[in-house]
Scaffold this active site. Structure first.
Site, mmCIF file in Angstrom:
data_model
loop_
_atom_site.group_PDB
_atom_site.id
_atom_site.type_symbol
_atom_site.label_atom_id
_atom_site.label_comp_id
_atom_site.label_asym_id
_atom_site.label_seq_id
_atom_site.Cartn_x
_atom_site.Cartn_y
_atom_site.Cartn_z
ATOM 1 N N ARG A 288 -6.830 8.293 -5.184
ATOM 2 C CA ARG A 288 -6.022 7.082 -5.308
ATOM 3 C C ARG A 288 -5.015 7.135 -6.452
ATOM 4 O O ARG A 288 -3.901 6.622 -6.321
ATOM 5 C CB ARG A 288 -6.949 5.869 -5.488
ATOM 6 C CG ARG A 288 -7.681 5.508 -4.209
ATOM 7 C CD ARG A 288 -8.675 4.392 -4.423
ATOM 8 N NE ARG A 288 -9.315 4.045 -3.163
ATOM 9 C CZ ARG A 288 -10.341 3.206 -3.056
ATOM 10 N NH1 ARG A 288 -10.844 2.643 -4.133
ATOM 11 N NH2 ARG A 288 -10.870 2.946 -1.877
ATOM 12 N N HIS B 153 -7.240 -2.841 -8.457
ATOM 13 C CA HIS B 153 -8.285 -2.808 -7.444
ATOM 14 C C HIS B 153 -9.697 -2.706 -8.028
ATOM 15 O O HIS B 153 -10.613 -3.358 -7.533
ATOM 16 C CB HIS B 153 -8.046 -1.634 -6.512
ATOM 17 C CG HIS B 153 -9.020 -1.507 -5.388
ATOM 18 N ND1 HIS B 153 -9.215 -2.509 -4.450
ATOM 19 C CD2 HIS B 153 -9.865 -0.498 -5.032
ATOM 20 C CE1 HIS B 153 -10.125 -2.121 -3.573
ATOM 21 N NE2 HIS B 153 -10.549 -0.909 -3.907
#
Length: 549
Positions: free
Chosen positions: A295, A356
């Site tokens: 990510r 996140h």
């Protein structure tokens, strides 16, 4: 200075429980179920209703080496690579080796995962070299796990649940350990307002800090309460600077705030890919896994392309998956996109990175113990060491399962004696709720995806000014705001000292990873209202990678 304890009314009610668990996601409810029958009374307190936390929102799934040809060693390798040298090797090995049995236990509690030809249907996400993500309801894994765990807890009479309960502060015994916890309950009758729970252990499972930033995939309840409570109680926080920004969050415009819709990495795992405004697949050549890179790699690539092009988002192309596939595999995401006027069957999806996950948190040992006697932490509120500088996709639910099980193994044998809370000489205080928006603006602009010394110094100065404010009004809004500024200040201090780029910590002025100086961890303690940061050197763990077997 940051308040060393929260101002609150005197407790208007009291109760007792052997163990108090703060949080009702996968980590908290697993701890409750595993402790059931091993200790006396268990009290689960949750800030909203039982299913309001981050677990409910998990789309992709849960990672474990359950498929043909997959092994814990391969899962370990992918986790260490994603963690960019900052993982705790022992913690990772516990995660990947105990993970498969933990998932099987979850299934035994009633969680129903998607199957194909009588076996678990496994998919792939960013950073994984194998199909090892178990999912439920296509893209509703968290909701199914939460449903199963709530049903199991409701069937256990020794587990009491108090909903709409905000944990305010830890009550400490003479030795500095746990004596209880104060709560604020929005209820009726005997348990309304602030009360005190006398207990022998507290397990924090309260989730992350997403509301530190203006945009986050986290729900509104993610205000860093558990981390701030632990810091005020004397616990050490670790790796706070490693905040993960998910690369594919649906872009809703520059004025959108609060929880943003996540476009799961599993969509890319099924073949979707990123393109810029000219239709170029810009992840090609950036990483061997291209659109399925870890990510941090994808978030940085998107951000760079945004800077280069002057656009405020990029695009995710999943049109080729077709209507039938979208409706079967990603029904929740499909409905969400269409609710915002985007049909992914025929349209490109606008995406940009947004906060996140917090890879850092309350520093724990391999059994979930914090540095405060009787205080344990598990799940996103904790820093177990498994995520390092960047969490591997779908390892979060697994961490909550595995380390809550480990807490339940040791806690019954080390329950503290009942203790009276000592008087607390620290001056109480809270910040005004009006400090929340300027704090979020500072953190988003200066401590977001891309950081620099000048931006971090600007954030630190602004946060210091906000931390000096005080409010005459005392209540949940002020407690949350104080917790958010507390964690923001600690996070910014750690980020300013880590003069390198590693994983999700991206410094514009120090663009390279520097193992010679910065292999290790920044720990934060609160001393007289000031976060004190220390560096603990440790070998970079991705140098011990073993070949897949």
């Amino acid at each position: 200075m940051i308040p060393s304890r929260l101002a609150s009314p005197a407790p208007g009610w009291t109760t007792e429980a052997d163990v108090v668990i703060v949080g009702s996601g996968i980590a908290g409810l697993t701890a409750a179920l595993r402790l059931y029958g091993r200790v006396g009374k268990i009290l689960v307190v949750t800030k909203d209703v039982l299913n309001a936390g981050s677990t409910q929102w998990a789309q992709g799934g849960i990672a474990a080496a359950l498929g043909p040809g997959d092994t814990p060693a391969q899962h370990e390798r992918d986790t260490l690579v994603a963690g960019a040298g900052a993982c705790d090797l022992d913690a990772v090995r516990i995660l990947v080796n105990e993970g498969p049995d933990a998932v099987r236990e979850l299934i035994s509690w009633g969680a129903v995962f998607d199957q194909h030809d009588g076996a678990l249907s496994l998919t792939r996400e960013g950073g994984h070299h194998r199909d090892r993500i178990a999912h439920a309801g296509g893209d509703a894994t968290g909701a199914e796990i939460q449903r199963a765990l709530i049903a199991a807890v409701e069937a256990a009479p020794a587990i009491e649940v108090i909903q709409h309960a905000l944990a305010v502060d830890l009550l400490r015994a003479e030795d500095g350990g746990v004596a209880g916890v104060t709560l604020h309950v929005l209820g009726e009758g005997q348990r309304d307002g602030v009360g005190a729970v006398r207990c022998r252990a507290v397990v924090l499972a309260s989730g992350g800090l997403g509301q530190v930033f203006s945009q986050s995939t986290n729900p509104a309840v993610s205000t860093g309460d558990g981390m701030a409570l632990a810091l005020r109680a004397g616990a050490v926080l670790r790796d706070l600077e490693f905040v993960q920004f998910h690369p594919t969050v649906m872009y809703l415009g520059p004025d959108s705030h609060g929880q943003q819709p996540l476009i799961s990495e599993a969509v890319r795992g099924e073949g979707a890919f990123l393109v810029d405004f000219e239709g170029n697949r810009f992840m090609q050549g950036v990483h061997e896994l291209a659109d399925l890179a870890p990510r941090d790699v994808v978030a940085k690539a998107i951000t760079r392309r945004m800077f280069e092009s002057g656009h405020d988002h990029m695009w995710l192309d999943a049109r080729h998956l077709g209507a039938e596939f979208w409706e079967r595999r990603f029904p929740t995401i499909l409905v969400t996109c269409r609710s915002y006027g985007v049909d992914p069957v025929v349209d490109l999806i606008p995406v940009a990175p947004a906060q996140h996950y917090a890879s850092g948190g309350v520093a724990t040992d391999l059994w979930g113990r914090s540095s405060v006697p009787g205080l344990y932490a598990t799940g996103e509120v904790a820093c177990s060491g498994v995520h390092g500088a960047n969490r591997l996709a779908s390892n979060s639910l697994l961490e909550g399962l595995v380390f809550s099980r480990r807490i339940a193994e040791v806690l019954p044998g080390e329950l503290r004696d009942w203790s009276d809370a000592t008087g607390d000489p620290r001056s109480p205080g809270v910040l005004p709720e009006s400090a929340r928006h300027p704090m979020q603006k500072l953190m988003t602009e200066q401590v977001g995806v891309l950081r620099s010394a000048s931006g971090l110094a600007l954030a630190a100065k602004g946060l210091t000014e906000l931390a000096g404010l005080r409010s005459d009004t005392v209540g949940p809004d002020e407690w949350e705001t104080t917790n958010l500024v507390t964690i923001s200040t600690a996070l910014t201090a750690a980020a300013g000292l880590r003069e390198e780029t590693r994983g999700s910590h991206w410094r514009d002025d120090f663009p390279e990873r520097d193992d010679q100086h910065w292999a290790g961890h920044f720990d934060v303690s609160l001393v007289d209202g000031v976060p004190v940061v220390s560096f603990q050197a440790a070998p970079a763990t991705d140098i011990v990678l073993q070949e897949p077997s």
